[in-house]
Motif scaffolding. Structure first.
Motif, PDB file in Angstrom:
ATOM      1  N   VAL A 220       0.840  -1.157   0.035  1.00 39.99           N
ATOM      2  CA  VAL A 220      -0.188   0.043   0.054  1.00 39.99           C
ATOM      3  C   VAL A 220       1.023   1.147   0.009  1.00 39.99           C
ATOM      4  CG1 VAL A 220      -1.624   1.069   1.207  1.00 39.99           C
ATOM      5  CG2 VAL A 220      -2.008  -1.187   1.157  1.00 39.99           C
ATOM      6  N   LYS A 221       1.939   1.443   0.573  1.00 39.13           N
ATOM      7  CA  LYS A 221       2.888   2.309   0.997  1.00 39.13           C
ATOM      8  C   LYS A 221       3.422   2.669  -0.474  1.00 39.13           C
ATOM      9  CE  LYS A 221       6.726   3.696   3.487  1.00 39.13           C
ATOM     10  NZ  LYS A 221       8.046   3.403   2.943  1.00 39.13           N
ATOM     11  N   ILE A 222       4.010   1.318  -1.233  1.00 37.42           N
ATOM     12  CA  ILE A 222       4.587   1.774  -2.389  1.00 37.42           C
ATOM     13  C   ILE A 222       3.750   2.249  -3.541  1.00 37.42           C
ATOM     14  CG2 ILE A 222       5.401   0.457  -4.518  1.00 37.42           C
ATOM     15  CD1 ILE A 222       6.525  -1.591  -2.394  1.00 37.42           C
ATOM     16  N   VAL A 223       2.370   1.701  -3.511  1.00 37.34           N
ATOM     17  CA  VAL A 223       1.256   2.280  -4.457  1.00 37.34           C
ATOM     18  C   VAL A 223       1.092   3.954  -4.088  1.00 37.34           C
ATOM     19  CG1 VAL A 223      -1.167   2.317  -5.026  1.00 37.34           C
ATOM     20  CG2 VAL A 223       0.129  -0.062  -5.026  1.00 37.34           C
ATOM     21  N   ASN A 224       1.065   4.006  -2.792  1.00 37.90           N
ATOM     22  CA  ASN A 224       0.818   5.350  -2.512  1.00 37.90           C
ATOM     23  C   ASN A 224       1.743   6.375  -3.036  1.00 37.90           C
ATOM     24  OD1 ASN A 224      -0.527   7.853  -1.007  1.00 37.90           O
ATOM     25  ND2 ASN A 224       1.267   7.604   0.481  1.00 37.90           N
ATOM     26  N   GLU A 225       3.122   5.892  -2.708  1.00 32.57           N
ATOM     27  CA  GLU A 225       4.306   6.472  -3.211  1.00 32.57           C
ATOM     28  C   GLU A 225       4.361   7.005  -4.684  1.00 32.57           C
ATOM     29  OE1 GLU A 225       7.009   5.438   0.615  1.00 32.57           O
ATOM     30  OE2 GLU A 225       7.746   4.609  -1.652  1.00 32.57           O
ATOM     31  N   GLU A 226       4.140   5.717  -5.347  1.00 31.08           N
ATOM     32  CA  GLU A 226       4.147   5.943  -6.852  1.00 31.08           C
ATOM     33  C   GLU A 226       2.851   6.812  -7.387  1.00 31.08           C
ATOM     34  OE1 GLU A 226       6.563   4.880  -8.837  1.00 31.08           O
ATOM     35  OE2 GLU A 226       7.677   4.075  -7.243  1.00 31.08           O
ATOM     36  N   LEU A 227       1.696   6.608  -6.613  1.00 32.86           N
ATOM     37  CA  LEU A 227       0.616   7.580  -7.171  1.00 32.86           C
ATOM     38  C   LEU A 227       1.333   8.860  -7.061  1.00 32.86           C
ATOM     39  CD1 LEU A 227      -2.695   6.382  -5.816  1.00 32.86           C
ATOM     40  CD2 LEU A 227      -2.247   6.948  -7.920  1.00 32.86           C
ATOM     41  N   ILE A 228       1.697   9.184  -5.638  1.00 35.12           N
ATOM     42  CA  ILE A 228       2.143  10.625  -5.511  1.00 35.12           C
ATOM     43  C   ILE A 228       3.415  11.191  -6.642  1.00 35.12           C
ATOM     44  CG2 ILE A 228       3.637  12.254  -4.117  1.00 35.12           C
ATOM     45  CD1 ILE A 228       2.477  10.680  -1.741  1.00 35.12           C
ATOM     46  N   SER A 229       4.105  10.061  -7.134  1.00 32.97           N
ATOM     47  CA  SER A 229       5.007  10.345  -8.008  1.00 32.97           C
ATOM     48  C   SER A 229       4.373  10.656  -9.601  1.00 32.97           C
ATOM     49  CB  SER A 229       6.038   9.082  -8.247  1.00 32.97           C
ATOM     50  OG  SER A 229       6.672   9.329  -9.331  1.00 32.97           O
ATOM     51  N   ILE A 230       3.493   9.936  -9.852  1.00 32.14           N
ATOM     52  CA  ILE A 230       2.848  10.502 -11.121  1.00 32.14           C
ATOM     53  C   ILE A 230       2.015  11.503 -11.100  1.00 32.14           C
ATOM     54  CG2 ILE A 230       2.679   7.779 -12.208  1.00 32.14           C
ATOM     55  CD1 ILE A 230      -0.202   7.762 -11.848  1.00 32.14           C
ATOM     56  N   LEU A 231       1.218  11.856  -9.991  1.00 30.18           N
ATOM     57  CA  LEU A 231       0.777  13.194  -9.688  1.00 30.18           C
ATOM     58  C   LEU A 231       1.611  14.533  -9.816  1.00 30.18           C
ATOM     59  CD1 LEU A 231      -2.083  12.116  -7.395  1.00 30.18           C
ATOM     60  CD2 LEU A 231      -2.546  12.898  -9.661  1.00 30.18           C
ATOM     61  N   GLY A 232       3.027  14.122  -9.756  1.00 28.67           N
ATOM     62  CA  GLY A 232       3.900  15.187  -9.889  1.00 28.67           C
ATOM     63  C   GLY A 232       4.811  15.519  -8.573  1.00 28.67           C
ATOM     64  N   GLY A 233       4.803  14.471  -7.570  1.00 29.29           N
ATOM     65  CA  GLY A 233       5.590  14.495  -6.558  1.00 29.29           C
ATOM     66  C   GLY A 233       5.346  15.775  -5.519  1.00 29.29           C
TER      67      GLY A 233
END
Ligand code: GDP
Length: 313
Positions: free
Chosen positions: A75-88
């Protein structure tokens, strides 16, 4: 917004949590569910592919296999990668060292540009700025009037071409009441910036024309305005409901006007969220604002981490 996507991701994670140690099969099944959920939310295929391959790589690596709580780690990884595709990071407006800061808006007709011009003007005014809105959408007879009404609601002054004073010849229209003729949007934009300098407005927001589909004349006009006024920011306004057309539209505007940031409008609707999750990854430009309703105060600074939490809550 994101309701179905959120529900499906939550169900996927719930499934994982029931498992304790995760096998490669468990991870692959979860990734497949995430992939389908994103595709059904209209996220662009290349974005889905990149996203899921990054999640898979990390989820099969040591950070998950050695974790005390592997599902939570996924879940943490998905969250981090979502933040990343949304621009960080949250991206703020870059103000000019020497005022006025010039912000140009571009996007398809109906995307919410004019509405957003009023909202941004009001938002800046509330922060102590002295914005001026410039009506450079001279394609539609009503557009100038609409910006004037929007400006009035927002309590922000509007610079608009008056009959005859812009000497235009290529887009001469008449509103029908004989009150206004329309000139050259490049000249109006330049005059708007000059007006801001003369009257000490520290920010100029230029509303440009949009068409129902990407159009080379429109793009050239926007590029000409960009070249003439050298804006500090070019914000591309995109309707969050646009679905799979987000990629093509965003790419065309990125190529045409080299926008520097994105405004997601109509985020209050029941869009599936694909545009939000695709546009930054496709163009490399950050989402800076969300427009979340028809009222002049319905504007939010876009925070990638908060949006990711909203999706995964
Ligand atoms: P423009 O042609 O790009 O200038 O688009 P407009 O600003 O005229 O907006 C088109 C329509 O969308 C109008 O009816 C607006 O009231 C509506 N609209 C704009 N922004 C939003 C928003 O954030 N949420 C909702 N629900 N409607 C919006």
């Amino acid at each position: 917004m994101f309701g179905t996507l959120s529900d499906r991701l939550t169900a996927t994670f719930k499934n994982l949590r029931g498992k304790g140690r995760l096998s490669e099969t468990d991870v692959n099944k979860a990734i497949r569910d995430i992939r389908l959920a994103l595709l059904d939310a209209d996220v662009a295929l290349p974005v889905v592919k990149r996203f899921t391959s990054r999640v898979r790589e990390r989820a099969l690596g040591a950070e998950v296999s050695q974790a005390l709580n592997p599902a939570q780690q996924v879940v943490k990884i998905v969250n981090e990668e979502l933040i990343s595709i949304l621009g960080g990071e949250t991206r703020q407006i870059r103000f000019a060292k020497q005022p006025p800061t010039v912000i140009m808006l571009a996007g398809l007709q109906g995307s919410g540009k004019t509405t957003f011009a009023g909202k941004l003007g009001r938002w800046l005014k509330d922060k102590g700025h002295t914005p001026l809105l410039v009506a450079a959408d001279l394609q539609r007879p009503n557009a100038v009037t609409q910006l004037e009404v929007t400006g009035e609601r927002a309590g922000v002054p509007v610079f608009a071409p008056e009959r005859g004073n812009m000497g235009g010849h290529d887009a001469v229209l008449d509103s029908g009441e004989g009150t206004r003729s329309f000139g050259d949007p490049v000249a109006v934009s330049r005059a708007g910036v000059a007006e801001a300098q003369a009257r000490q407005h520290d920010v100029v927001i230029i509303d440009t024309a949009g068409r129902l589909a990407v159009d080379t004349n429109l793009m050239q006009q926007a590029a000409d305005i960009r070249a003439a006024v050298q804006p500090d920011e070019v914000l591309f306004v995109i309707d969050a409901m646009i679905g799979q057309a987000a990629v093509e539209t965003a790419q065309a505007f990125h190529d045409g006007v080299a926008f520097t940031g994105v405004v997601l409008s109509k985020l209050d609707g029941d869009a599936r969220g694909g545009a939000a999750l695709s546009v930054t990854e496709i163009t490399g430009e950050p989402i800076m604002f969300a427009s979340i309703g028809e009222k002049v105060t319905d504007i939010e600074v876009f925070h990638p981490d908060r949006m990711a939490s909203r999706i995964l809550d």
